[in-house]
Write a protein that holds these residues in place. Structure first.
Motif, PDB file in Angstrom:
ATOM      1  N   ARG A   1       0.828  -1.202   0.000  1.00  0.00           N
ATOM      2  CA  ARG A   1       0.000   0.000   0.000  1.00  0.00           C
ATOM      3  C   ARG A   1       0.875   1.270   0.000  1.00  0.00           C
ATOM      4  O   ARG A   1       0.620   2.211  -0.735  1.00  0.00           O
ATOM      5  CB  ARG A   1      -0.931  -0.008   1.232  1.00  0.00           C
ATOM      6  CG  ARG A   1      -2.042   1.013   1.203  1.00  0.00           C
ATOM      7  CD  ARG A   1      -1.612   2.365   1.693  1.00  0.00           C
ATOM      8  NE  ARG A   1      -2.399   3.455   1.142  1.00  0.00           N
ATOM      9  CZ  ARG A   1      -2.087   4.128   0.028  1.00  0.00           C
ATOM     10  NH1 ARG A   1      -1.049   3.799  -0.715  1.00  0.00           N
ATOM     11  NH2 ARG A   1      -2.804   5.140  -0.376  1.00  0.00           N
TER      12      ARG A   1
ATOM     13  N   ASN B   1      -4.728  12.427   0.214  1.00  0.00           N
ATOM     14  CA  ASN B   1      -5.852  13.203  -0.337  1.00  0.00           C
ATOM     15  C   ASN B   1      -7.069  13.149   0.585  1.00  0.00           C
ATOM     16  O   ASN B   1      -7.811  14.102   0.686  1.00  0.00           O
ATOM     17  CB  ASN B   1      -6.218  12.644  -1.717  1.00  0.00           C
ATOM     18  CG  ASN B   1      -7.367  13.411  -2.360  1.00  0.00           C
ATOM     19  OD1 ASN B   1      -7.304  14.630  -2.487  1.00  0.00           O
ATOM     20  ND2 ASN B   1      -8.426  12.707  -2.738  1.00  0.00           N
TER      21      ASN B   1
ATOM     22  N   SER C   1      -1.110   7.476   5.080  1.00  0.00           N
ATOM     23  CA  SER C   1      -0.227   6.302   5.201  1.00  0.00           C
ATOM     24  C   SER C   1       1.235   6.728   5.249  1.00  0.00           C
ATOM     25  O   SER C   1       1.674   7.574   4.477  1.00  0.00           O
ATOM     26  CB  SER C   1      -0.412   5.358   4.019  1.00  0.00           C
ATOM     27  OG  SER C   1      -1.569   4.604   4.184  1.00  0.00           O
TER      28      SER C   1
ATOM     29  N   THR D   1       0.781   0.276   8.225  1.00  0.00           N
ATOM     30  CA  THR D   1       0.841   1.388   7.268  1.00  0.00           C
ATOM     31  C   THR D   1       0.943   2.732   7.988  1.00  0.00           C
ATOM     32  O   THR D   1       1.204   3.746   7.344  1.00  0.00           O
ATOM     33  CB  THR D   1      -0.405   1.435   6.354  1.00  0.00           C
ATOM     34  OG1 THR D   1      -1.581   1.537   7.167  1.00  0.00           O
ATOM     35  CG2 THR D   1      -0.487   0.230   5.443  1.00  0.00           C
TER      36      THR D   1
ATOM     37  N   HIS E   1      -9.454  -5.169   5.194  1.00  0.00           N
ATOM     38  CA  HIS E   1      -9.430  -3.716   5.389  1.00  0.00           C
ATOM     39  C   HIS E   1      -9.010  -2.983   4.108  1.00  0.00           C
ATOM     40  O   HIS E   1      -9.595  -1.974   3.735  1.00  0.00           O
ATOM     41  CB  HIS E   1      -8.497  -3.346   6.549  1.00  0.00           C
ATOM     42  CG  HIS E   1      -8.875  -2.038   7.187  1.00  0.00           C
ATOM     43  ND1 HIS E   1      -8.603  -1.724   8.487  1.00  0.00           N
ATOM     44  CD2 HIS E   1      -9.520  -0.950   6.688  1.00  0.00           C
ATOM     45  CE1 HIS E   1      -9.060  -0.510   8.752  1.00  0.00           C
ATOM     46  NE2 HIS E   1      -9.606  -0.020   7.679  1.00  0.00           N
TER      47      HIS E   1
ATOM     48  N   GLN F   1     -11.973   0.503  -0.480  1.00  0.00           N
ATOM     49  CA  GLN F   1     -11.473   1.655  -1.230  1.00  0.00           C
ATOM     50  C   GLN F   1     -12.641   2.582  -1.568  1.00  0.00           C
ATOM     51  O   GLN F   1     -13.792   2.174  -1.485  1.00  0.00           O
ATOM     52  CB  GLN F   1     -10.756   1.164  -2.493  1.00  0.00           C
ATOM     53  CG  GLN F   1      -9.458   0.426  -2.187  1.00  0.00           C
ATOM     54  CD  GLN F   1      -8.419   1.318  -1.538  1.00  0.00           C
ATOM     55  OE1 GLN F   1      -8.261   2.481  -1.886  1.00  0.00           O
ATOM     56  NE2 GLN F   1      -7.709   0.768  -0.551  1.00  0.00           N
ATOM     57  N   PRO F   2     -12.355   3.828  -1.981  1.00  0.00           N
ATOM     58  CA  PRO F   2     -13.450   4.792  -2.119  1.00  0.00           C
ATOM     59  C   PRO F   2     -14.520   4.371  -3.130  1.00  0.00           C
ATOM     60  O   PRO F   2     -14.203   3.814  -4.178  1.00  0.00           O
ATOM     61  CB  PRO F   2     -12.762   6.065  -2.617  1.00  0.00           C
ATOM     62  CG  PRO F   2     -11.322   5.878  -2.423  1.00  0.00           C
ATOM     63  CD  PRO F   2     -11.056   4.421  -2.301  1.00  0.00           C
TER      64      PRO F   2
HETATM   65  C1  LIG Z   1      -4.932   0.886   4.777  1.00  0.00           C
HETATM   66  C2  LIG Z   1      -5.406   2.148   4.177  1.00  0.00           C
HETATM   67  C3  LIG Z   1      -4.501   3.122   3.847  1.00  0.00           C
HETATM   68  C4  LIG Z   1      -4.919   4.325   3.289  1.00  0.00           C
HETATM   69  N1  LIG Z   1      -3.990   5.256   2.956  1.00  0.00           N
HETATM   70  C5  LIG Z   1      -4.378   6.419   2.396  1.00  0.00           C
HETATM   71  C6  LIG Z   1      -3.423   7.413   2.031  1.00  0.00           C
HETATM   72  O1  LIG Z   1      -2.211   7.273   2.211  1.00  0.00           O
HETATM   73  N2  LIG Z   1      -3.883   8.544   1.459  1.00  0.00           N
HETATM   74  C7  LIG Z   1      -5.208   8.775   1.247  1.00  0.00           C
HETATM   75  O2  LIG Z   1      -5.544   9.822   0.714  1.00  0.00           O
HETATM   76  N3  LIG Z   1      -6.133   7.872   1.608  1.00  0.00           N
HETATM   77  C8  LIG Z   1      -5.746   6.690   2.151  1.00  0.00           C
HETATM   78  N4  LIG Z   1      -6.690   5.762   2.514  1.00  0.00           N
HETATM   79  C9  LIG Z   1      -8.102   6.085   2.361  1.00  0.00           C
HETATM   80  C10 LIG Z   1      -8.655   5.491   1.068  1.00  0.00           C
HETATM   81  O3  LIG Z   1      -8.061   6.078  -0.044  1.00  0.00           O
HETATM   82  C11 LIG Z   1     -10.141   5.722   1.016  1.00  0.00           C
HETATM   83  O4  LIG Z   1     -10.456   7.034   1.218  1.00  0.00           O
HETATM   84  C12 LIG Z   1     -10.841   4.909   2.001  1.00  0.00           C
HETATM   85  O5  LIG Z   1     -10.361   3.605   1.985  1.00  0.00           O
HETATM   86  C13 LIG Z   1     -12.287   4.987   1.622  1.00  0.00           C
HETATM   87  O6  LIG Z   1     -12.938   3.869   2.095  1.00  0.00           O
HETATM   88  P1  LIG Z   1     -14.416   3.935   2.570  1.00  0.00           P
HETATM   89  O7  LIG Z   1     -14.833   2.510   2.693  1.00  0.00           O
HETATM   90  O8  LIG Z   1     -14.516   4.829   3.746  1.00  0.00           O
HETATM   91  O9  LIG Z   1     -15.095   4.564   1.249  1.00  0.00           O
HETATM   92  P2  LIG Z   1     -16.444   5.208   0.963  1.00  0.00           P
HETATM   93  O10 LIG Z   1     -16.324   5.794  -0.403  1.00  0.00           O
HETATM   94  O11 LIG Z   1     -16.918   6.118   2.058  1.00  0.00           O
HETATM   95  O12 LIG Z   1     -17.394   3.959   0.879  1.00  0.00           O
HETATM   96  C14 LIG Z   1     -18.023   3.366   1.992  1.00  0.00           C
HETATM   97  C15 LIG Z   1     -19.442   2.996   1.618  1.00  0.00           C
HETATM   98  O13 LIG Z   1     -20.212   4.185   1.491  1.00  0.00           O
HETATM   99  C16 LIG Z   1     -20.779   4.254   0.181  1.00  0.00           C
HETATM  100  N5  LIG Z   1     -20.799   5.663  -0.183  1.00  0.00           N
HETATM  101  C17 LIG Z   1     -19.835   6.395  -0.780  1.00  0.00           C
HETATM  102  N6  LIG Z   1     -20.265   7.665  -0.923  1.00  0.00           N
HETATM  103  C18 LIG Z   1     -21.498   7.726  -0.404  1.00  0.00           C
HETATM  104  C19 LIG Z   1     -22.465   8.770  -0.253  1.00  0.00           C
HETATM  105  N7  LIG Z   1     -22.207  10.002  -0.658  1.00  0.00           N
HETATM  106  N8  LIG Z   1     -23.650   8.474   0.323  1.00  0.00           N
HETATM  107  C20 LIG Z   1     -23.918   7.229   0.770  1.00  0.00           C
HETATM  108  N9  LIG Z   1     -23.048   6.214   0.653  1.00  0.00           N
HETATM  109  C21 LIG Z   1     -21.861   6.451   0.078  1.00  0.00           C
HETATM  110  C22 LIG Z   1     -19.860   3.405  -0.685  1.00  0.00           C
HETATM  111  O14 LIG Z   1     -20.482   2.961  -1.873  1.00  0.00           O
HETATM  112  C23 LIG Z   1     -19.531   2.285   0.276  1.00  0.00           C
HETATM  113  O15 LIG Z   1     -20.567   1.342   0.304  1.00  0.00           O
HETATM  114  C24 LIG Z   1      -6.301   4.555   3.082  1.00  0.00           C
HETATM  115  C25 LIG Z   1      -7.233   3.555   3.396  1.00  0.00           C
HETATM  116  C26 LIG Z   1      -6.802   2.371   3.954  1.00  0.00           C
HETATM  117  C27 LIG Z   1      -7.818   1.324   4.308  1.00  0.00           C
END
Ligand SMILES: Cc1cc2nc3c(=O)[nH]c(=O)nc-3n(C[C@H](O)[C@H](O)[C@H](O)COP(=O)(O)OP(=O)(O)OC[C@H]3O[C@@H](n4cnc5c(N)ncnc54)[C@H](O)[C@@H]3O)c2cc1C
Length: 388
Positions: free
Chosen positions: A98, A136, A163, A209, A357, A361-362
């Protein structure tokens, strides 16, 4: 726990130049990474020694162009090499994969959007062993750039999921300008202070991470630190198309689960059971399907003048397919190894936590729905939908 604003120590080692294909170097390192993964799997930890190995192997410089001392890994024609490199590192240790993916992404963005003098300066930093990344994601108190009278900017606000926080010396960060523009900049954290909230990172997996909340308030940057124009970060197909990189890292962990499951069953002499054989066959189908997606994504990325929308749609299909593959691999492997296999020091519980985990992803739903919108807008028959 929050730590007061402090600077990060400069890197201890110089990044070597690769003497072999990045994929071969990563494949060679994978076993060593796997052997050490359990030792670094702790909240607050970071795989520092592992990144020394990557530095020494030339993998930190590899994403740079050859003219800058790299291996041209981010060139579209080399996408399969890039994806397989990411997969092998993820196979060894998903946390390392990652962070390495973020490093490669930052080097790609700075080579795309930097001015020649900036590219030269940051490439020299990468060759000197500085670790880059991309931060970001943010919550309500996101990062703002406040212009000062002397042409510099004061930073306010925080990033979440940063990270490698406390270890990266060149994170590429995004923030909001007063007019709302989304601006990239590269913060030299060995010179500028950041505050770390380590209590943010109490995760299910991917502990090493060090994805803390990072408070940038009080740091200051100059125009020479700004990268590209406002909005460049979200340019397509680069932004969504980059999903093929994290998917490749994820597939690496699925391969590790496959390899460990087979080793476990062979060690127990449980290879004659028809149900275990059937599950291993199913696992082999899934893993090979993932590898075919890597090939497909690489072929698509290497095409000249591919239209951006198709590239994004294909990347969305690929990340959806790899997520699905990983989500099927995990329970099959659990059934194979049973409760005994889920005890440490067997690696399955860590692999399971890490992959579960990292699969988050987004906007996973929006990604597949967007691919659906694309195919509905086009009338080419299925056999030629992606060949245009
Ligand atoms: C190990 C790890 C390391 C990371 N490192 C970094 C890093 O170095 N830099 C960085 O920038 N980020 C990092 N991230 C964050 C990553 O890029 C994502 O932002 C994060 O994983 C988003 O995951 P989420 O499940 O919260 O996504 P979400 O997009 O929030 O999705 C979660 C759920 O909500 C739903 N959803 C999405 N939008 C909406 C909405 N508007 N209304 C209703 N439902 C919605 C989705 O479809 C999904 O079902 C990291 C994440 C992890 C797990």
């Amino acid at each position: 726990m929050s730590s007061p604003n402090a600077t990060v120590a400069a890197p201890a080692g110089i990044a070597q130049i690769l003497t072999e294909a990045p994929e071969a170097a990563a494949a060679r390192l994978s076993g060593r990474l796997a052997a050490q993964a359990a030792a670094t799997d702790q909240e607050g930890n970071f795989p520092t020694e592992e990144f020394q190995w990557l530095r020494a192997a030339g993998l930190l410089a590899a994403p740079l162009a050859r003219s800058l001392g790299g291996a041209d890994l981010m060139q579209p024609a080399h996408t399969l090499d890039l994806l397989r490199t990411l997969k092998h590192i993820g196979r060894g240790n998903l946390a390392v994969g990652r962070v390495y993916e973020g490093h490669a992404n930052a080097l790609m963005l700075l080579q795309l959007y930097g001015q020649p003098d900036q590219i030269g300066r940051w490439a020299a930093d990468a060759r000197e062993g500085h670790l880059f990344g991309v931060w970001n994601t943010e919550a309500q108190d996101g990062v703002q750039l406040e212009p000062l009278e002397n042409g510099r900017y004061r930073l306010l606000g925080s990033k979440t999921f940063g990270s490698g926080a406390g270890h990266l010396t060149r994170p590429l960060i995004t923030g909001k300008l007063p007019d709302g523009g989304w601006q990239m900049f590269i913060l030299p954290t060995d010179e500028q202070p950041t505050g770390l909230d380590t209590s943010f990172w109490r995760p299910l997996g991917m502990r090493a991470t060090a994805s803390f909340r990072v408070d940038l308030t009080n740091a200051e940057i100059g125009p020479e630190d700004l990268l590209g124009q406002p909005g460049d970060y979200y340019h397509q197909p680069g932004f969504s198309g980059g999903a093929i990189r994290f998917a490749a890292v994820q597939l690496g962990a699925a391969e590790a689960v496959f390899d460990e499951t087979r080793r476990f069953l062979r060690a127990l002499g449980r290879t004659d059971d028809p149900y275990q054989r059937m599950r291993l066959g199913e696992l082999a189908v899934l893993i090979e399907s993932g590898n075919l997606w890597l090939r497909g994504a690489a072929e698509h990325a290497a095409r000249p003048a591919t239209d951006a929308e198709a590239t994004v749609a294909y990347a969305n299909l690929m990340r959806t397919a790899i997520e699905d593959i990983c989500l099927k691999v995990l329970p099959l492997a659990e059934r194979c190894v049973g409760a005994r296999g889920l005890l440490r020091p067997e690696p399955f519980e860590r692999l399971h936590r890490d992959l579960t985990h990292y699969l988050r992803q987004p906007a996973p739903d929006a990604a597949v729905a967007d691919a659906g919108r694309f195919v509905l807008q086009h009338s080419e028959p299925a056999h030629s939908l992606w060949n245009a």
